[in-house]
Structure formats: structure tokens, C-alpha cells
Design a protein around this motif. Structure first.
Motif, PDB file in Angstrom:
ATOM      1  N   ALA A   1       0.828  -1.206   0.000  1.00 16.20           N
ATOM      2  CA  ALA A   1       0.000   0.000   0.000  1.00 16.20           C
ATOM      3  C   ALA A   1       0.864   1.258   0.000  1.00 16.20           C
ATOM      4  CB  ALA A   1      -0.936  -0.010   1.211  1.00 16.20           C
ATOM      5  N   GLU A   2       1.984   1.221   0.706  1.00 10.74           N
ATOM      6  CA  GLU A   2       2.890   2.379   0.725  1.00 10.74           C
ATOM      7  C   GLU A   2       3.489   2.616  -0.657  1.00 10.74           C
ATOM      8  OE1 GLU A   2       5.722   1.482   3.756  1.00 10.74           O
ATOM      9  OE2 GLU A   2       4.325   1.871   5.410  1.00 10.74           O
ATOM     10  N   HIS A   3       3.907   1.552  -1.331  1.00 11.52           N
ATOM     11  CA  HIS A   3       4.455   1.695  -2.681  1.00 11.52           C
ATOM     12  C   HIS A   3       3.393   2.240  -3.643  1.00 11.52           C
ATOM     13  CE1 HIS A   3       8.524  -0.110  -2.657  1.00 11.52           C
ATOM     14  NE2 HIS A   3       8.082  -0.804  -1.622  1.00 11.52           N
ATOM     15  N   LEU A   4       2.178   1.725  -3.537  1.00  8.74           N
ATOM     16  CA  LEU A   4       1.107   2.176  -4.428  1.00  8.74           C
ATOM     17  C   LEU A   4       0.790   3.647  -4.221  1.00  8.74           C
ATOM     18  CD1 LEU A   4      -1.148   1.739  -6.476  1.00  8.74           C
ATOM     19  CD2 LEU A   4      -2.566   0.822  -4.622  1.00  8.74           C
ATOM     20  N   GLN A   5       0.728   4.061  -2.976  1.00 16.34           N
ATOM     21  CA  GLN A   5       0.423   5.466  -2.686  1.00 16.34           C
ATOM     22  C   GLN A   5       1.524   6.383  -3.203  1.00 16.34           C
ATOM     23  OE1 GLN A   5      -0.096   6.320   1.481  1.00 16.34           O
ATOM     24  NE2 GLN A   5      -0.926   8.356   1.123  1.00 16.34           N
ATOM     25  N   GLU A   6       2.763   5.943  -3.103  1.00 14.83           N
ATOM     26  CA  GLU A   6       3.891   6.770  -3.530  1.00 14.83           C
ATOM     27  C   GLU A   6       4.024   6.825  -5.045  1.00 14.83           C
ATOM     28  OE1 GLU A   6       8.782   6.746  -3.179  1.00 14.83           O
ATOM     29  OE2 GLU A   6       7.568   5.618  -1.746  1.00 14.83           O
ATOM     30  N   GLU A   7       3.730   5.705  -5.745  1.00 16.20           N
ATOM     31  CA  GLU A   7       4.042   5.598  -7.163  1.00 16.20           C
ATOM     32  C   GLU A   7       2.847   5.807  -8.086  1.00 16.20           C
ATOM     33  OE1 GLU A   7       7.659   2.333  -6.931  1.00 16.20           O
ATOM     34  OE2 GLU A   7       5.588   1.630  -6.784  1.00 16.20           O
TER      35      GLU A   7
ATOM     36  N   PRO B   1      -0.836   3.936  -9.803  1.00 13.67           N
ATOM     37  CA  PRO B   1      -1.107   2.588 -10.322  1.00 13.67           C
ATOM     38  C   PRO B   1      -0.122   2.076 -11.362  1.00 13.67           C
ATOM     39  CG  PRO B   1      -3.141   3.837 -10.159  1.00 13.67           C
ATOM     40  CD  PRO B   1      -2.031   4.800  -9.867  1.00 13.67           C
ATOM     41  N   ALA B   2       0.160   2.854 -12.422  1.00 20.26           N
ATOM     42  CA  ALA B   2       1.001   2.338 -13.505  1.00 20.26           C
ATOM     43  C   ALA B   2       2.447   2.149 -13.062  1.00 20.26           C
ATOM     44  CB  ALA B   2       0.926   3.271 -14.710  1.00 20.26           C
TER      45      ALA B   2
ATOM     46  N   SER C   1      -6.257  -5.576  -9.341  1.00 23.25           N
ATOM     47  CA  SER C   1      -7.671  -5.404  -9.696  1.00 23.25           C
ATOM     48  C   SER C   1      -8.155  -4.028  -9.275  1.00 23.25           C
ATOM     49  CB  SER C   1      -8.525  -6.489  -9.037  1.00 23.25           C
ATOM     50  OG  SER C   1      -8.231  -7.758  -9.569  1.00 23.25           O
ATOM     51  N   GLY C   2      -7.745  -3.599  -8.077  1.00 17.23           N
ATOM     52  CA  GLY C   2      -8.105  -2.263  -7.625  1.00 17.23           C
ATOM     53  C   GLY C   2      -7.488  -1.178  -8.490  1.00 17.23           C
ATOM     54  N   CYS C   3      -6.233  -1.399  -8.926  1.00 13.93           N
ATOM     55  CA  CYS C   3      -5.575  -0.426  -9.797  1.00 13.93           C
ATOM     56  C   CYS C   3      -6.278  -0.329 -11.149  1.00 13.93           C
ATOM     57  CB  CYS C   3      -4.112  -0.818 -10.009  1.00 13.93           C
ATOM     58  SG  CYS C   3      -3.069  -0.666  -8.548  1.00 13.93           S
ATOM     59  N   LEU C   4      -6.718  -1.463 -11.684  1.00 14.27           N
ATOM     60  CA  LEU C   4      -7.439  -1.457 -12.955  1.00 14.27           C
ATOM     61  C   LEU C   4      -8.759  -0.707 -12.828  1.00 14.27           C
ATOM     62  CD1 LEU C   4      -6.792  -5.121 -14.146  1.00 14.27           C
ATOM     63  CD2 LEU C   4      -5.930  -3.039 -15.214  1.00 14.27           C
ATOM     64  N   ALA C   5      -9.408  -0.867 -11.704  1.00 12.11           N
ATOM     65  CA  ALA C   5     -10.661  -0.143 -11.486  1.00 12.11           C
ATOM     66  C   ALA C   5     -10.419   1.358 -11.371  1.00 12.11           C
ATOM     67  CB  ALA C   5     -11.348  -0.661 -10.227  1.00 12.11           C
ATOM     68  N   ALA C   6      -9.262   1.730 -10.818  1.00  8.60           N
ATOM     69  CA  ALA C   6      -8.933   3.150 -10.676  1.00  8.60           C
ATOM     70  C   ALA C   6      -8.487   3.775 -11.986  1.00  8.60           C
ATOM     71  CB  ALA C   6      -7.835   3.324  -9.626  1.00  8.60           C
ATOM     72  N   LEU C   7      -8.062   2.947 -12.939  1.00  7.79           N
ATOM     73  CA  LEU C   7      -7.621   3.424 -14.250  1.00  7.79           C
ATOM     74  C   LEU C   7      -8.400   2.645 -15.311  1.00  7.79           C
ATOM     75  CD1 LEU C   7      -5.444   5.428 -15.309  1.00  7.79           C
ATOM     76  CD2 LEU C   7      -3.933   3.470 -15.586  1.00  7.79           C
ATOM     77  N   PRO C   8      -9.697   2.938 -15.456  1.00  8.92           N
ATOM     78  CA  PRO C   8     -10.581   2.095 -16.273  1.00  8.92           C
ATOM     79  C   PRO C   8     -10.275   2.191 -17.765  1.00  8.92           C
ATOM     80  CG  PRO C   8     -11.738   4.076 -15.583  1.00  8.92           C
ATOM     81  CD  PRO C   8     -10.416   4.085 -14.869  1.00  8.92           C
ATOM     82  N   ALA C   9     -10.750   1.169 -18.491  1.00  9.06           N
ATOM     83  CA  ALA C   9     -10.593   1.156 -19.948  1.00  9.06           C
ATOM     84  C   ALA C   9     -11.481   2.228 -20.560  1.00  9.06           C
ATOM     85  CB  ALA C   9     -10.967  -0.206 -20.505  1.00  9.06           C
ATOM     86  N   GLU C  10     -10.926   2.974 -21.496  1.00 13.99           N
ATOM     87  CA  GLU C  10     -11.683   3.978 -22.241  1.00 13.99           C
ATOM     88  C   GLU C  10     -11.611   3.625 -23.724  1.00 13.99           C
ATOM     89  OE1 GLU C  10     -13.413   6.269 -20.876  1.00 13.99           O
ATOM     90  OE2 GLU C  10     -12.647   6.338 -18.830  1.00 13.99           O
ATOM     91  N   PRO C  11     -12.656   3.886 -24.490  1.00 16.40           N
ATOM     92  CA  PRO C  11     -12.640   3.582 -25.939  1.00 16.40           C
ATOM     93  C   PRO C  11     -11.780   4.587 -26.702  1.00 16.40           C
ATOM     94  CG  PRO C  11     -14.703   4.620 -25.338  1.00 16.40           C
ATOM     95  CD  PRO C  11     -13.956   4.403 -24.044  1.00 16.40           C
ATOM     96  N   MET C  12     -10.449   4.488 -26.503  1.00 18.85           N
ATOM     97  CA  MET C  12      -9.521   5.412 -27.132  1.00 18.85           C
ATOM     98  C   MET C  12      -9.406   5.105 -28.624  1.00 18.85           C
ATOM     99  SD  MET C  12      -8.670   6.999 -24.333  1.00 18.85           S
ATOM    100  CE  MET C  12      -7.185   7.935 -24.678  1.00 18.85           C
ATOM    101  N   ALA C  13      -8.708   6.001 -29.337  1.00 20.03           N
ATOM    102  CA  ALA C  13      -8.543   5.825 -30.784  1.00 20.03           C
ATOM    103  C   ALA C  13      -7.765   4.553 -31.105  1.00 20.03           C
ATOM    104  CB  ALA C  13      -7.843   7.040 -31.375  1.00 20.03           C
ATOM    105  N   VAL C  14      -6.745   4.238 -30.307  1.00 18.37           N
ATOM    106  CA  VAL C  14      -5.975   3.008 -30.482  1.00 18.37           C
ATOM    107  C   VAL C  14      -6.352   2.063 -29.360  1.00 18.37           C
ATOM    108  CG1 VAL C  14      -3.693   1.993 -30.778  1.00 18.37           C
ATOM    109  CG2 VAL C  14      -4.090   4.357 -31.469  1.00 18.37           C
TER     110      VAL C  14
END
Length: 312
Positions: free
Chosen positions: A124-130, A132-133, A173-186
Motif C-alpha cells: 500500500a505504501e508503494h502504491l500510494q507513492e508511485e 497505479p502504472a 484489480s483495484g488499480c485497474l478499477a482506478a484506471l478504467p478502460a476507455e474507448p480510445m482511438a488506439v
């Protein structure tokens, strides 16, 4: 021609200047002895220092920097014979990789001791500092690579490896939910092939793909080729990304060939992970040795597409 004094610049006019550093000073800066230097040169037939016109040996700053990198890599456990011919940028990458691993020592100790609360707190400390990606790239990727290595060597119990994997899957899984898929051009779809339940690698690259601007849809693990191809058509994916942790080539190769045949010619097939490491070159399939090279390729693809649409 008169030789410059040690420590003084050599060169002409406005050209590039270099300094001559004495053997004693250079070896002291690097942290190795003359015996070690001579052993490296003799064993691998390399000239790691220069000579003046009168035969005195000296170093340039570039040679000192090269020797420092070699010393740091050998201190990290790399055999000198396997690294002595690597370019500086690759040596620096090895040094950075070791530094990351050292920074993850508390996490690895928590896993070895099956101390789940401590492991959760440190993650959790690493995630908060860095974020999701970067958390996926800089913490989870090297952590799970080392966990896999220790498990393979018998230094880590199966139970500890399962505990770590289960916790990491939950966090990703939590990180994916925080950075959801968007219908981008690519767009891309990400999964593992039929029979492969190891999904951490595919979750990692989904996060990295979304971070650089790809519309990456994560499908979960263990999908047959027909379902992957159908998902790619439905999502209008430019890329299909597959990961594999433990793969048997005699099984993977025909399945990859089948999937490649089912995909449109304009859809790229990118694969990565240890399971694909021994894969022979296959037409229409691009292999990535690590997450950093995948991230670079994904970013480049998005940039090229953006530039082409702007020009159009």
C-alpha cells in the motif's frame, strides 16, 4: 609531442576534451585493485585503460565510469564475463534493476515469513507513492519476477508464493478499477491463452497500456483463440496482447498460429513473459522481453497514430 600532465585536459582547439587520470586515482575511484583490473583484461583480452606515448597507463573519465558500472554489476552478483562487453546503457539498467530489488527487500522478507499484514502495508505504501502504472512497473514486475525465481530455486515455499500472488492480483484489480478502460482511438485487448491461469503479467501490461493512452480492455485469463479473436473484432482492437508465465512451446506455438490466422491482418499480436521467452520468430507476432520495452512500443504506437491523424 609533449604529454599533458595527469589530470590535465588533452585535445586540440575547441574539440572535445578528456582528462588523463592516473592508474592509482582511477582504481581508487572505481574501488578495485590493480590485480582485479589485470585479471579482467587478461582473462577477457580487453584493454580497459590507455597508455601514454612513453608507456604509462592511465584512464579517461569514460573508462573510469565504465569500470564503475562493471564493479557495481559484479557487486550485484553478475559474472564479469557476461557483462564486460555490454554497452553503458545496459550496464546502467542492470544497476537500476539491482537497486530496485534491494528496495524491495522488506517486501520479500514479509513474503518469505508469510507476514500478510506487513506485506499489505508495504504494498500500500508503494502504491500510494508511485500511482497505479508505476506501481505495476517499478514494484510489482520486479517483485513477482524475484518471487518466481526464489520459488523456482526452492528458496520460497509454494504457500508463500500463492499468498503473494493472491494479494498482488487483488491490488492490481483495484488499480485497474482506478484506471478504467476507455474507448480510445488506439485499442487493445489483453488476456492469456487457453489453459493459462497466471494473469498478473496481463494485468500489469493492461495498466501500462492505459497509462500511455491505449484503450486496453482486460479480458481476464484463460481464453481460447476463437474468443480472443471475437473480442478483438468487437472492441475494434489494433493490438492483441498476451502474457505467459509458464508455457510449453509445443502447446503455445500452434495456439499462437491459430490465433494469428483468426485475427485481421491489421491487428497486431504482441506477446511477452517467461512462457514466450524461447518462442521462435513467427510472422505477425511481436515478442517483448520486459514490461519496459512493451511500454515504449505502446507509447510509440499511440504517438504515431496521433501524429498521423493530426497530419490528416
Amino acid at each position: 609531442m609533449q604529454e599533458p600532465e595527469e589530470g590535465q585536459p588533452i585535445g586540440a582547439g575547441g574539440g572535445t576534451l578528456a582528462r588523463r587520470i592516473s592508474m592509482a586515482d582511477g582504481l581508487r575511484m572505481v574501488g578495485i585493485s590493480k590485480l582485479v583490473l589485470h585479471a579482467w583484461e587478461r582473462r577477457y583480452e580487453r584493454h580497459l585503460a590507455d597508455r601514454t606515448e612513453t608507456g604509462r597507463r592511465y584512464f579517461t573519465p569514460r573508462q573510469v565510469e565504465h569500470l564503475k558500472l562493471l564493479k557495481q554489476c559484479t557487486d550485484a552478483g553478475h559474472r564479469i564475463g557476461s557483462i564486460i562487453d555490454l554497452p553503458p546503457e545496459e550496464l546502467r539498467a542492470l544497476v537500476r534493476g539491482h537497486a530496485k530489488l534491494v528496495a524491495l527487500t522488506p517486501l520479500l522478507e514479509a513474503i518469505q515469513q508469510m507476514d500478510l499484514p506487513r506485506m499489505r502495508r508495504l504494498l500500500a505504501e508503494h502504491l500510494q507513492e508511485e500511482g497505479p502504472a508505476d506501481f505495476a512497473k517499478n514494484t510489482i514486475a520486479p517483485l513477482m519476477r524475484e518471487v518466481g525465481r526464489q520459488w523456482s530455486d526452492g528458496a520460497l515455499s509454494i504457500a508463500a508464493e500463492h499468498m503473494a500472488s493472491a494479494e498482488v492480483r487483488g491490488m492490481l484489480s483495484g488499480c485497474l478499477a482506478a484506471l478504467p478502460a476507455e474507448p480510445m482511438a488506439v485499442r487493445a485487448v489483453v488476456t492469456t491463452m487457453e489453459g493459462d491461469q497466471h494473469e498478473i503479467g496481463s494485468m500489469l501490461i493492461t495498466l501500462l497500456a492505459r497509462q500511455v493512452g491505449l484503450g486496453a480492455l482486460y479480458l481476464g485469463p484463460d481464453l481460447p483463440a476463437s474468443e480472443i479473436a471475437q473480442a478483438a473484432r468487437t472492441w475494434n482492437a489494433r493490438i492483441v496482447c498476451l502474457s505467459s508465465l509458464y508455457g510449453r512451446l509445443r502447446v503455445l506455438e500452434p495456439r499462437l498460429a491459430d490465433l494469428r490466422d483468426r485475427l485481421a491482418d491489421t491487428t497486431e499480436l504482441w506477446v511477452g513473459g517467461p512462457g514466450f521467452a524461447e518462442l521462435k520468430q513467427m510472422k505477425g507476432i511481436r515478442y517483448f522481453a520486459d514490461v519496459a520495452s512493451f511500454e515504449e512500443a505502446a507509447r510509440d504506437l499511440v504517438a504515431r497514430y496521433t501524429a498521423s491523424t493530426a497530419d490528416g
